[in-house]
Design an enzyme around this catalytic site. Structure first.
Site, short mmCIF file in Angstrom:
data_model
loop_
_atom_site.label_atom_id
_atom_site.label_comp_id
_atom_site.label_asym_id
_atom_site.label_seq_id
_atom_site.Cartn_x
_atom_site.Cartn_y
_atom_site.Cartn_z
N GLU A 149 -14.34 2.80 21.08
CA GLU A 149 -14.20 2.76 22.54
C GLU A 149 -14.61 4.12 23.11
OE1 GLU A 149 -11.08 1.59 26.11
OE2 GLU A 149 -10.30 1.71 24.07
N HIS A 163 -10.39 -1.59 30.74
CA HIS A 163 -11.73 -1.58 30.15
C HIS A 163 -12.75 -1.00 31.12
CE1 HIS A 163 -10.73 -5.12 27.25
NE2 HIS A 163 -10.43 -3.96 26.71
N THR A 174 -14.93 7.52 5.42
CA THR A 174 -13.91 8.44 4.91
C THR A 174 -13.03 9.04 6.00
OG1 THR A 174 -15.46 10.30 4.94
CG2 THR A 174 -15.31 9.03 2.89
N GLY A 175 -13.32 8.71 7.26
CA GLY A 175 -12.48 9.20 8.36
C GLY A 175 -11.14 8.47 8.37
N ILE A 223 -16.53 -0.84 16.65
CA ILE A 223 -15.17 -0.86 17.16
C ILE A 223 -14.94 0.22 18.23
CG2 ILE A 223 -12.72 -0.75 16.48
CD1 ILE A 223 -14.34 -3.07 15.16
#
Length: 306
Positions: A105, A259, A24-25, A103
């Protein structure tokens, strides 16, 4: 029990039932809608405290265990902020979810070291990521943040540490008419759940995958390990063509390049060594990310595979 037994869970299809943690974010909502629009079989999501409600027309659950029991999901995608993401991965491991795609990061490295310690001591759950675009079987199932429209069902397996460079390889293989069989973004963090070898093993065993594109970058020794694996397992007359690009040829030592894992440290992890190792294993290394499609096309031509 061996963690590598879970490699087979990477092969997603239209029958893969997917749930979303952080449903729901803002990110979870946006990308879940994109996945639904693509045709992914998304069956619900998790938002602690919001169980029993619906969101995007799908049920919301309080826990992964509950969601898995109620929906029969075999994959989960995680859009949870960095401080809480490791706990979300752990919850999915507890529930023995076959595929977990994270997902997020910026997860603290210490958190990921602990997750990884636990991960490699079990064989039910396969983690992809964190800090990755996800996994897609074109036209069937999209788990993650990659743009669906550039993908085209086809013959090339793509594995990459970089998200945007994956999209480059995808777009180019679509344009030359080869398309993709399966694309896996393994992520840019130093401690991740799935490496090049895991994906190469899946690609080499998959009859739909006739060629492979491997996109690496500076830092660590994953590319060198992949080269050794290919030399051992993909040589001789029936070898599948492999094309590669390594980002960061001109990167200065000791500087992190985007990264967390893209850093040349202690004189190791430079692009030159990686390129040499891959070439030594019979991989055709492209010097430009713009030529991945044309390079693999030429390899197919050479082998009369077109």
């Amino acid at each position: 029990c061996s963690y590598s037994a879970s490699r087979k869970n990477l092969y997603i299809s239209k029958n893969t039932k997917v749930i979303c943690q952080g449903f729901t974010g803002k990110q979870g909502t946006f990308h879940s809608q994109q996945a639904l629009d693509y045709g992914t079989n998304l069956v619900g999501g998790i938002s602690p405290g919001k169980g029993g409600k619906t969101h995007l027309g799908l049920p919301v659950f309080n826990s992964v265990k509950e969601a898995k029991e109620q929906t029969g999901a075999s994959a989960t995608v995680i859009y949870v902020p960095p401080p809480f993401a490791a706990a979300a991965i752990n919850e999915a491991i507890d529930a023995e979810m076959p595929l977990v795609v994270c997902i997020t990061e910026g997860i603290p490295q210490q958190d990921m070291v602990r997750v990884k310690h636990r991960l490699v001591r079990q064989d039910k759950t396969r983690l992809v990521g964190p800090n990755c675009p996800g996994v897609i079987n074109p036209g069937e199932c999209k788990i993650g943040i990659m743009p669906g429209h550039i993908h085209k069902k086809g013959r090339i397996g793509i594995v990459s540490r970089s998200g945007t460079l994956t999209y480059e390889a995808v777009h180019q293989t679509s344009q030359v008419g080869l398309g993709q069989s399966l694309c896996i973004g393994i992520g840019g963090d130093p401690f991740n759940g799935t490496n090049f070898i895991d994906c190469l093993d899946v690609f080499l065993k998959d009859p739909h995958t006739e060629g492979i594109i491997l996109i690496g970058e500076i830092g660590g020794n994953a590319e060198e390990d992949a080269a050794a694996f290919l030399k051992e397992n993909n040589s001789g007359p029936n070898a599948k063509p492999v094309v590669s690009f390594i980002a960061g040829l001109t990167a200065p030592p000791g500087r992190r390049m985007g990264h967390a894992g893209a850093i040349i440290a202690g004189g190791k992890g430079g692009a030159k060594e990686k390129i040499a190792a891959l070439q030594n294993a019979g991989v055709v290394v492209s010097m430009s990310p713009a030529q991945l499609g044309s390079t693999i096309y030429k390899e197919f031509e050479k082998r009369k595979l077109l």
